[in-house]
Write an enzyme that holds these catalytic residues in place. Structure first.
Site, mmCIF file in Angstrom:
data_model
loop_
_atom_site.group_PDB
_atom_site.id
_atom_site.type_symbol
_atom_site.label_atom_id
_atom_site.label_comp_id
_atom_site.label_asym_id
_atom_site.label_seq_id
_atom_site.Cartn_x
_atom_site.Cartn_y
_atom_site.Cartn_z
ATOM 1 N N ASN A 17 32.208 -14.732 30.423
ATOM 2 C CA ASN A 17 31.982 -15.892 30.232
ATOM 3 C C ASN A 17 30.999 -14.844 28.595
ATOM 4 O O ASN A 17 31.234 -15.575 27.146
ATOM 5 C CB ASN A 17 30.966 -17.006 30.242
ATOM 6 C CG ASN A 17 31.474 -18.097 30.885
ATOM 7 O OD1 ASN A 17 31.793 -18.795 30.719
ATOM 8 N ND2 ASN A 17 32.096 -18.083 32.407
ATOM 9 N N ARG A 68 10.325 -10.496 43.996
ATOM 10 C CA ARG A 68 10.945 -11.704 42.275
ATOM 11 C C ARG A 68 9.776 -11.192 41.201
ATOM 12 O O ARG A 68 10.494 -11.388 40.331
ATOM 13 C CB ARG A 68 10.724 -12.694 42.816
ATOM 14 C CG ARG A 68 12.168 -13.212 44.067
ATOM 15 C CD ARG A 68 12.690 -14.531 44.265
ATOM 16 N NE ARG A 68 13.962 -14.953 45.507
ATOM 17 C CZ ARG A 68 14.486 -14.780 44.937
ATOM 18 N NH1 ARG A 68 15.393 -14.630 43.563
ATOM 19 N NH2 ARG A 68 15.694 -14.965 46.078
ATOM 20 N N ARG A 94 21.295 -15.063 39.802
ATOM 21 C CA ARG A 94 19.512 -14.631 40.679
ATOM 22 C C ARG A 94 18.686 -15.820 40.315
ATOM 23 O O ARG A 94 18.694 -16.288 39.069
ATOM 24 C CB ARG A 94 19.204 -13.382 40.176
ATOM 25 C CG ARG A 94 19.452 -12.433 41.367
ATOM 26 C CD ARG A 94 18.278 -11.121 41.256
ATOM 27 N NE ARG A 94 16.977 -10.941 41.295
ATOM 28 C CZ ARG A 94 17.250 -10.792 43.136
ATOM 29 N NH1 ARG A 94 17.747 -10.886 43.902
ATOM 30 N NH2 ARG A 94 15.501 -11.070 43.506
ATOM 31 N N LEU A 96 15.917 -17.104 39.300
ATOM 32 C CA LEU A 96 14.118 -16.477 38.656
ATOM 33 C C LEU A 96 13.020 -17.496 39.347
ATOM 34 O O LEU A 96 13.398 -18.885 39.057
ATOM 35 C CB LEU A 96 14.082 -17.280 36.909
ATOM 36 C CG LEU A 96 15.595 -16.035 36.723
ATOM 37 C CD1 LEU A 96 16.216 -16.197 35.631
ATOM 38 C CD2 LEU A 96 15.430 -14.249 36.373
ATOM 39 N N ASN A 110 22.429 -22.070 31.319
ATOM 40 C CA ASN A 110 22.938 -21.267 32.004
ATOM 41 C C ASN A 110 24.581 -22.222 32.200
ATOM 42 O O ASN A 110 24.504 -22.768 31.233
ATOM 43 C CB ASN A 110 22.306 -21.875 33.197
ATOM 44 C CG ASN A 110 23.255 -21.510 34.933
ATOM 45 O OD1 ASN A 110 23.567 -19.908 34.878
ATOM 46 N ND2 ASN A 110 23.016 -22.465 35.352
ATOM 47 N N HIS A 112 27.654 -23.441 34.412
ATOM 48 C CA HIS A 112 27.540 -23.755 36.459
ATOM 49 C C HIS A 112 29.234 -24.873 36.401
ATOM 50 O O HIS A 112 29.456 -25.317 35.111
ATOM 51 C CB HIS A 112 26.812 -24.831 36.723
ATOM 52 C CG HIS A 112 26.873 -24.868 38.018
ATOM 53 N ND1 HIS A 112 26.392 -23.875 39.101
ATOM 54 C CD2 HIS A 112 27.509 -25.381 38.369
ATOM 55 C CE1 HIS A 112 27.181 -24.486 40.073
ATOM 56 N NE2 HIS A 112 27.623 -25.404 40.000
ATOM 57 N N ALA A 176 37.984 -23.583 30.442
ATOM 58 C CA ALA A 176 36.686 -24.765 29.753
ATOM 59 C C ALA A 176 35.922 -24.220 29.512
ATOM 60 O O ALA A 176 35.011 -23.986 28.658
ATOM 61 C CB ALA A 176 36.775 -26.219 31.105
ATOM 62 N N GLU A 177 34.936 -22.890 30.227
ATOM 63 C CA GLU A 177 33.858 -22.281 30.544
ATOM 64 C C GLU A 177 34.022 -21.811 29.357
ATOM 65 O O GLU A 177 32.991 -21.770 28.170
ATOM 66 C CB GLU A 177 33.689 -21.175 31.872
ATOM 67 C CG GLU A 177 33.354 -22.341 32.710
ATOM 68 C CD GLU A 177 32.695 -22.095 34.209
ATOM 69 O OE1 GLU A 177 31.664 -20.997 33.542
ATOM 70 O OE2 GLU A 177 33.297 -21.582 35.196
#
Ligand code: GAR
Length: 222
Positions: A17, A68, A94, A96, A110, A112, A176-177
């Protein structure tokens, strides 16, 4: 044209991506430029893709941090120092902290590999196949503290084919992404869309597009 938005990309792995974003950003009229790629995993394949494109890279290994919060602070410091205006997770695996997410709210995207809010989390394609879903897809959304949650910017629907395996379905969704992410980043970077409450608004109404049917309405059946 107004100045291109300075984009940072967060990766953990393969970076296909990221590659799609790098390729799209080569177009002179693209409203964003990728100026920094950060991986939390040393040796991630995506780092080599960025280097090949002449984009500065950086590894911030989460294993080097006690908490974190410390990791997220280091990430934020690097992004801020580079003058990053928009942040894209591209296979960044990860979670956040709330502080980081709030700081980058509505500037942080993001991708997904499902039609959110369905199938959040890991092993998406295996679960889609388990459920016998006939259509899946991918989503680009603004990041919120909950995983794979937040105002949806753009989605693409992808048919599940009879006999699909996790791998064959992942490959079809990934195609598609690679179209969806550059499209969504363009919408955000150009200011066409904006967040209002929990929703992204501003896109134009579609014309001439029909529903995706799976199985196809007039297809042949084997
Ligand atoms: C992509 O399929 C992306 O949607 C997914 O990881 C893959 C990364 O591939 N992300 C998530 O599942 C986030 N919850 P890439 O490294 O080749 O872009």
């Amino acid at each position: 044209m107004t100045a291109k938005k300075r984009v940072g990309v967060l990766i953990s792995g393969r970076g296909s991506n990221l590659q799609a974003l790098i390729d799209a950003a080569k177009a002179p009229d693209y409203p964003a430029e990728i100026v920094l790629v950060i991986s939390n995993v040393p040796g991630a394949q995506g780092l080599a893709r960025a280097e090949a494109a002449g984009i500065p890279t950086c590894v911030i290994n989460h294993k080097d941090f006690a908490s974190r919060e410390d990791f997220d602070q280091a990430l934020d410091a690097k992004l801020t120092a580079a003058g990053i205006e928009l942040l894209c997770n591209a296979g960044f695996m990860r979670l956040l902290t709330e502080g980081f997410v709030t700081r980058w709210q509505d500037r942080h995207l993001n991708i997904h590999p499902s039609l959110l809010p369905a199938f959040k989390g890991l092993h998406t394609h295996a679960r889609v196949l388990d459920e016998g879903a006939k259509i899946t897809g991918c989503t680009v959304h603004f990041v919120r503290t909950a995983m794979d949650d937040g105002p949806i910017i753009a989605q693409a629907a992808v048919a599940v084919h009879p006999g699909d395996t996790e791998e064959s379905l992942a490959a079809r969704v990934l195609q598609a992404e690679h179209l969806l992410y550059p499209h969504a980043l363009r919408l955000v970077a150009s200011g066409v869309v904006r967040v209002e409450g929990d929703h992204v608004v501003g896109m134009t109404r579609q014309s001439g597009q029909s529903a995706l049917f799976s199985p196809p309405l007039h297809g042949t059946f084997d």
